[in-house]
Design a protein around this motif. Structure first.
Motif: not given
Length: 80
Positions: A1-9, A15-19, A26-28, A35-39
């Motif tokens: 399963x792959x998911x793309x989420x926009x961090x602002x939305x 993202x962590x729950x999906x993982x 994948x997220x933008x 913050x992106x690096x920590x996630x």
């Protein structure tokens, strides 16, 4: 399963729950590289693949490029 989420939305917790539930993610993000690096780190520690892509969500070309990059990084796409 792959998911793309926009961090602002959606919050990084999603993202962590999906993982945690077995998804490669994948997220933008636009500005918050720290913050992106920590996630990204947290998701990788779960043994999942992750692609953090810097993109301006108001720029259609940047979004199209980020989709291509996410698919390339994760080897496919199954959910948005």
């Amino acid at each position: 399963m792959h998911c793309n989420i926009r961090m602002a939305a959606l919050r990084s917790e999603r993202a962590l729950a999906l993982a945690e539930n077995g998804a490669d993610v994948a997220f933008t993000y636009q500005r918050s590289a720290e913050k992106a690096s920590k996630v990204t780190e947290a998701i990788e520690k779960m043994g999942r693949r992750v692609a953090a892509i810097q993109a301006d969500s108001a720029d259609p070309e940047a979004i199209a490029s980020s989709v291509s990059e996410a698919v390339s990084a994760l080897g496919g796409w199954t959910s948005l």
